[in-house]
Design an enzyme around this catalytic site. Structure first.
Site, PDB file in Angstrom:
ATOM      1  N   HIS A  50       0.994  -1.201  -0.022  1.00 20.78           N
ATOM      2  CA  HIS A  50       0.101  -0.058  -0.066  1.00 20.78           C
ATOM      3  C   HIS A  50       0.840   1.432   0.034  1.00 20.78           C
ATOM      4  O   HIS A  50       1.804   1.251   0.703  1.00 20.78           O
ATOM      5  CB  HIS A  50      -0.943   0.083   1.419  1.00 20.78           C
ATOM      6  CG  HIS A  50      -1.771   1.186   1.502  1.00 20.78           C
ATOM      7  ND1 HIS A  50      -2.673   1.619   0.454  1.00 20.78           N
ATOM      8  CD2 HIS A  50      -1.725   2.193   2.203  1.00 20.78           C
ATOM      9  CE1 HIS A  50      -3.386   2.838   0.890  1.00 20.78           C
ATOM     10  NE2 HIS A  50      -2.880   3.150   2.088  1.00 20.78           N
ATOM     11  N   SER A  51       0.456   2.321  -0.825  1.00 23.89           N
ATOM     12  CA  SER A  51       1.029   3.672  -0.616  1.00 23.89           C
ATOM     13  C   SER A  51       2.532   3.602  -0.860  1.00 23.89           C
ATOM     14  O   SER A  51       3.108   2.989  -2.001  1.00 23.89           O
ATOM     15  CB  SER A  51       0.681   4.154   0.515  1.00 23.89           C
ATOM     16  OG  SER A  51       0.785   5.844   0.422  1.00 23.89           O
ATOM     17  N   TYR A  52       3.303   4.123  -0.122  1.00 21.65           N
ATOM     18  CA  TYR A  52       4.850   4.007   0.012  1.00 21.65           C
ATOM     19  C   TYR A  52       5.087   2.556   0.072  1.00 21.65           C
ATOM     20  O   TYR A  52       6.437   2.280  -0.622  1.00 21.65           O
ATOM     21  CB  TYR A  52       5.614   4.730   1.170  1.00 21.65           C
ATOM     22  CG  TYR A  52       7.018   4.846   1.010  1.00 21.65           C
ATOM     23  CD1 TYR A  52       7.320   6.001   0.092  1.00 21.65           C
ATOM     24  CD2 TYR A  52       7.898   4.206   1.718  1.00 21.65           C
ATOM     25  CE1 TYR A  52       8.699   6.201   0.000  1.00 21.65           C
ATOM     26  CE2 TYR A  52       9.057   4.483   1.363  1.00 21.65           C
ATOM     27  CZ  TYR A  52       9.652   5.456   0.657  1.00 21.65           C
ATOM     28  OH  TYR A  52      11.086   5.617   0.274  1.00 21.65           O
ATOM     29  N   GLY A  68       4.589   0.618  -1.964  1.00 27.27           N
ATOM     30  CA  GLY A  68       4.833   0.038  -3.486  1.00 27.27           C
ATOM     31  C   GLY A  68       6.253   0.721  -4.030  1.00 27.27           C
ATOM     32  O   GLY A  68       6.945   0.050  -4.719  1.00 27.27           O
TER      33      GLY A  68
END
Length: 362
Positions: free
Chosen positions: A246-248, A250
């Protein structure tokens, strides 16, 4: 209280002045009525304090989770949960309210840790494993020792205050445990035959003898993930691996794919990104073939969206809030994982692996 003081300051009680409907003075009962109205309109808040200590338990903060996993206030008289939601406005100072919120968040992190071990039967594994535990961070696993797992699911949260087992602290506080934690992913993964590993990429330092020190092998999110990959994932000799980031998380996953291309090529059959903030230009080719990014959008869940030339395929997460994407897209994401796994198995059956992957010798 400042409002009340101002009321008393501005209302002049002149004993000898004429009292009437059109006069400039007021009778005391009228002032009392005004004060009572002010009390009802402006709830009394606690004053700010430069040095404040906070409770170390949810109950100490006056909260608990109900059967639906929603944070609710505890009635001070009965000790029972009410329907009252989290109240941010506790003090008169904005900074104090934020400090209170963050202190509650720290307690919730410990609550999630404990729940992972007690109710979800997850095992705590230390990173690094060769130092005193108070100097190490930890991850969570469905097994005390992973040994050639057939299907391994790795969950990587985003940046900031979240820790292992969480997607978004704000959702845990303001919505529920299901949307804010990784528990639904753990349960669904188990149901589908996965062993599950929860990374703790934001836990990077410890205070040792009064000095704040970085944790060896976990000084930053990417180093933490690389350490876990080498010490636990590769060492377990998994048959296949799926990643949800999720989010960072990635960004961390993209960097892992750059560092360990053979591992991703031979072992990782799918990567589900949820509103990842990675740079499309840095995505290696292997991720474009096995990855999908569910992003915020008004379109129905799993609707294919336009992408840039070098990026991972983007699909709608079925929600417009960044922090909700992991929870809102979960059904589509697991369908994608299982579809990719079937392809991986079919390919493995027709093309036996002959090339060693880095870490196989461990």
């Amino acid at each position: 209280m400042r409002v009340l003081l101002r009321l008393f300051q501005h209302v002049k009680l002149a004993p000898n002045a004429p009292v009437g409907r059109n006069s400039g003075s007021r009778r005391w009962p009228e002032v009392a009525t005004t004060v009572t109205t002010a009390l009802a309109t402006f709830p009394v808040r606690m004053a700010a304090s430069e040095e404040r200590t906070y409770p170390t338990t949810l109950e100490g903060f006056g909260y608990g989770f109900n059967d639906e996993g929603k944070l609710r206030q505890i009635d001070k008289e009965t000790g029972k949960l009410t329907d009252r939601v989290f109240d941010y406005q506790v003090y008169t100072s904005l900074s104090e309210n934020q400090a209170h919120y963050e202190a509650l968040g720290d307690v919730i992190t410990e609550y999630v840790y404990e729940r992972l071990e007690t109710k979800e039967a997850m095992k705590k594994l230390y990173v690094p494993a060769d130092v005193p535990r108070e100097e190490a961070t930890f991850i969570f696993s469905t097994q005390e020792k992973l040994d050639k797992p057939k299907k391994l699911l790795v969950l990587i949260h985003g940046s900031g205050v979240v820790r292992a087992g969480q997607w978004a602290r704000s959702l845990i506080i303001n919505d529920c445990l299901d949307s804010g934690t990784q528990i639904p992913y753990i349960n669904k993964g188990r149901e589908l035959g996965y062993e599950v590993l929860l990374l703790n990429t934001n836990d990077n330092s410890r205070t040792v003898k009064g000095t704040r020190k970085s944790i060896r092998g976990s000084r930053n999110p990417t180093e933490h993930a690389a350490t876990v990959l080498e010490k636990y994932i590769l060492a377990s000799k998994p048959e296949s691996v799926a990643i949800v980031a999720h989010s960072y998380g990635g960004v961390v996953t993209v960097e892992l794919a750059q560092r360990y291309p053979e591992f991703f090529k031979e072992k990782v059959f799918a990567v589900g990104f949820t509103d990842s903030v990675h740079a499309g230009s840095l995505v290696p080719e292997v991720l474009k073939k096995i990855g999908r990014n569910w992003v915020t959008a008004k379109d129905p869940l799993d609707t294919p969206l336009t992408i840039t030339k070098h990026d991972i395929p983007r699909h709608s997460a079925g929600h417009i809030k960044h922090e909700m994407t992991s929870y809102s897209c979960m059904s589509a994401l697991f369908e994608f994982l299982e579809s990719r796994y079937a392809e991986f198995r079919a390919r493995a059956g027709s093309e036996p692996q002959t090339k060693k992957v880095k870490g196989d010798e461990l």
